[in-house]
Motif scaffolding. Structure first.
Motif, mmCIF file in Angstrom:
data_model
loop_
_atom_site.group_PDB
_atom_site.id
_atom_site.type_symbol
_atom_site.label_atom_id
_atom_site.label_comp_id
_atom_site.label_asym_id
_atom_site.label_seq_id
_atom_site.Cartn_x
_atom_site.Cartn_y
_atom_site.Cartn_z
ATOM 1 N N GLY A 129 -8.276 3.808 5.431
ATOM 2 C CA GLY A 129 -7.047 4.571 5.637
ATOM 3 C C GLY A 129 -5.876 4.078 4.810
ATOM 4 N N LEU A 130 -5.957 2.828 4.310
ATOM 5 C CA LEU A 130 -4.848 2.267 3.543
ATOM 6 C C LEU A 130 -5.233 1.957 2.093
ATOM 7 N N ARG A 131 -6.295 2.569 1.609
ATOM 8 C CA ARG A 131 -6.694 2.325 0.215
ATOM 9 C C ARG A 131 -5.599 2.797 -0.743
ATOM 10 N N PRO A 132 -5.168 1.959 -1.684
ATOM 11 C CA PRO A 132 -4.094 2.372 -2.596
ATOM 12 C C PRO A 132 -4.504 3.474 -3.564
ATOM 13 N N ASP A 133 -5.800 3.609 -3.829
ATOM 14 C CA ASP A 133 -6.246 4.651 -4.759
ATOM 15 C C ASP A 133 -6.401 6.008 -4.076
ATOM 16 N N ARG A 134 -6.355 6.046 -2.738
ATOM 17 C CA ARG A 134 -6.518 7.310 -2.023
ATOM 18 C C ARG A 134 -5.360 7.618 -1.071
ATOM 19 N N ASN A 135 -4.808 6.585 -0.477
ATOM 20 C CA ASN A 135 -3.756 6.775 0.525
ATOM 21 C C ASN A 135 -2.567 5.873 0.222
ATOM 22 N N GLY A 136 -2.085 5.985 -1.017
ATOM 23 C CA GLY A 136 -1.000 5.125 -1.457
ATOM 24 C C GLY A 136 0.263 5.250 -0.628
ATOM 25 N N GLN A 137 0.605 6.452 -0.212
ATOM 26 C CA GLN A 137 1.830 6.636 0.573
ATOM 27 C C GLN A 137 1.716 5.991 1.949
ATOM 28 N N ALA A 138 0.544 6.111 2.557
ATOM 29 C CA ALA A 138 0.344 5.469 3.863
ATOM 30 C C ALA A 138 0.461 3.959 3.722
ATOM 31 N N LEU A 139 -0.092 3.406 2.646
ATOM 32 C CA LEU A 139 -0.009 1.972 2.414
ATOM 33 C C LEU A 139 1.422 1.544 2.149
ATOM 34 N N LEU A 140 2.145 2.345 1.385
ATOM 35 C CA LEU A 140 3.545 2.029 1.098
ATOM 36 C C LEU A 140 4.369 1.994 2.386
ATOM 37 N N GLN A 141 4.169 2.965 3.262
ATOM 38 C CA GLN A 141 4.915 2.998 4.517
ATOM 39 C C GLN A 141 4.559 1.800 5.400
ATOM 40 N N GLU A 142 3.283 1.426 5.394
ATOM 41 C CA GLU A 142 2.863 0.254 6.164
ATOM 42 C C GLU A 142 3.503 -1.008 5.594
ATOM 43 N N ARG A 143 3.560 -1.095 4.276
ATOM 44 C CA ARG A 143 4.195 -2.247 3.639
ATOM 45 C C ARG A 143 5.659 -2.364 4.031
ATOM 46 N N LEU A 144 6.395 -1.258 3.938
ATOM 47 C CA LEU A 144 7.810 -1.289 4.263
ATOM 48 C C LEU A 144 8.038 -1.684 5.716
ATOM 49 N N SER A 145 7.174 -1.183 6.601
ATOM 50 C CA SER A 145 7.292 -1.502 8.023
ATOM 51 C C SER A 145 6.992 -2.975 8.290
ATOM 52 N N GLN A 146 5.896 -3.476 7.727
ATOM 53 C CA GLN A 146 5.469 -4.845 8.001
ATOM 54 C C GLN A 146 6.354 -5.883 7.313
ATOM 55 N N ALA A 147 6.857 -5.546 6.131
ATOM 56 C CA ALA A 147 7.646 -6.525 5.368
ATOM 57 C C ALA A 147 8.923 -6.920 6.091
ATOM 58 N N ARG A 148 9.483 -6.025 6.887
ATOM 59 C CA ARG A 148 10.742 -6.330 7.573
ATOM 60 C C ARG A 148 10.621 -7.577 8.450
ATOM 61 N N ARG A 149 9.497 -7.722 9.108
ATOM 62 C CA ARG A 149 9.293 -8.889 9.977
ATOM 63 C C ARG A 149 9.352 -10.181 9.178
ATOM 64 N N TRP A 150 8.659 -10.214 8.046
ATOM 65 C CA TRP A 150 8.567 -11.447 7.279
ATOM 66 C C TRP A 150 9.854 -11.732 6.510
ATOM 67 N N LEU A 151 10.588 -10.699 6.180
ATOM 68 C CA LEU A 151 11.920 -10.911 5.608
ATOM 69 C C LEU A 151 12.841 -11.522 6.657
ATOM 70 N N ALA A 152 12.759 -11.015 7.879
ATOM 71 C CA ALA A 152 13.602 -11.531 8.959
ATOM 72 C C ALA A 152 13.261 -12.976 9.288
ATOM 73 N N GLU A 153 11.985 -13.345 9.151
ATOM 74 C CA GLU A 153 11.559 -14.712 9.461
ATOM 75 C C GLU A 153 11.725 -15.653 8.287
ATOM 76 N N GLY A 154 12.157 -15.129 7.138
ATOM 77 C CA GLY A 154 12.407 -15.980 5.978
ATOM 78 C C GLY A 154 11.182 -16.313 5.153
ATOM 79 N N MET A 155 10.041 -15.700 5.461
ATOM 80 C CA MET A 155 8.831 -15.971 4.686
ATOM 81 C C MET A 155 8.750 -15.103 3.444
ATOM 82 N N LEU A 156 9.525 -14.030 3.412
ATOM 83 C CA LEU A 156 9.771 -13.257 2.206
ATOM 84 C C LEU A 156 11.273 -13.321 1.936
ATOM 85 N N THR A 157 11.653 -13.220 0.669
ATOM 86 C CA THR A 157 13.058 -13.370 0.302
ATOM 87 C C THR A 157 13.679 -12.034 -0.085
#
Length: 241
Positions: A200-228
């Protein structure tokens, strides 16, 4: 259930499982590791071509050293926060999952460690209570047979990433035509998200779904300081396809 009682139960479970694992290991030896794809490189070690493994899977060996430490920390925080410390099974997670599942009357929480996931990848089976117990046995066996670094390499090399693609190095070359160590933060982060829904999250078939998942998940790690904040520029603007 009080926390102290949960600790006693967890300790008893661990002792019993270790004893049983020692007894059963002689009766049920570990399955052989899965075969890797053949990799062709030039004299300078640069990638030229690869062939599927003998079981038809794209499975290139992936070393933990190929992943930046902070991304590896995020991966372990997502999959198994106590990987470096437990003996293959996290008894506290088992107690928590058992309590939550019994309280709700349905499966709402899992307790699989990275080592237990490796066991499942080596020996795929229907999810039953009996097979879960075998998975626990295999996790103990794997911890006795391999170092933590070797286990992490097995996980990174076998994790399902859509179709007949297993392992981060295979996915990097197939999806992005780029060796794993040269991927940007967004692409690496995507590869860590795909296993939760490999097709369901393959970048070659469902790139938009993967992008939305990335944006959603990245917020947590940005808030925790593990991403800058510098990472966020790439995470927010790099398309998944």
């Amino acid at each position: 259930m009080t926390f102290r009682r949960a600790l006693r139960i967890a300790g008893s479970m661990m002792g019993g499982m270790i004893g049983l694992a020692i007894l059963l290991s002689s009766l049920f030896p570990l399955p052989q590791p899965k075969p890797y794809s053949t990799l062709i490189e030039d004299q300078r070690g640069r990638f030229i071509h690869a062939f599927r493994a003998s079981d038809g899977i794209w499975r290139l060996k992936t070393s933990p050293a190929e992943i930046p430490p902070r991304l590896k920390s995020i991966l372990l925080a997502r999959e198994d926060r106590w990987f470096s410390y437990h003996p293959g099974v996290n008894p506290f997670a088992l107690v928590r999952a058992l309590y939550q599942n019994l309280s709700s009357g349905r499966r709402v929480s899992g307790a699989s460690t990275v080592t237990m996931q490796i066991a499942r990848m080596l020996e795929p089976k229907e999810r039953t209570v009996g097979n879960k117990m075998l998975e626990i046995l295999r996790a103990f066996q794997l911890e006795w047979a391999y170092s933590k670094e070797e286990l992490l390499e097995m996980y990174l090399s076998m994790v399902p990433l859509g179709g007949n693609i297993e392992g981060l190095q295979s996915a990097a070359l197939i999806y992005y035509q780029t060796p794993l160590e040269r991927l940007n933060v967004a692409q690496l982060f995507d590869l860590m998200l795909i296993p939760s829904d490999p097709n369901g999250l393959r970048p070659d078939r469902n790139g938009q779904a993967l992008l939305q998942e990335r944006l959603s998940q990245a917020r947590r790690w940005l808030a925790e300081g593990m991403l800058t904040e510098a990472d966020s520029v790439v995470l927010w603007n790099t398309p998944a396809e």
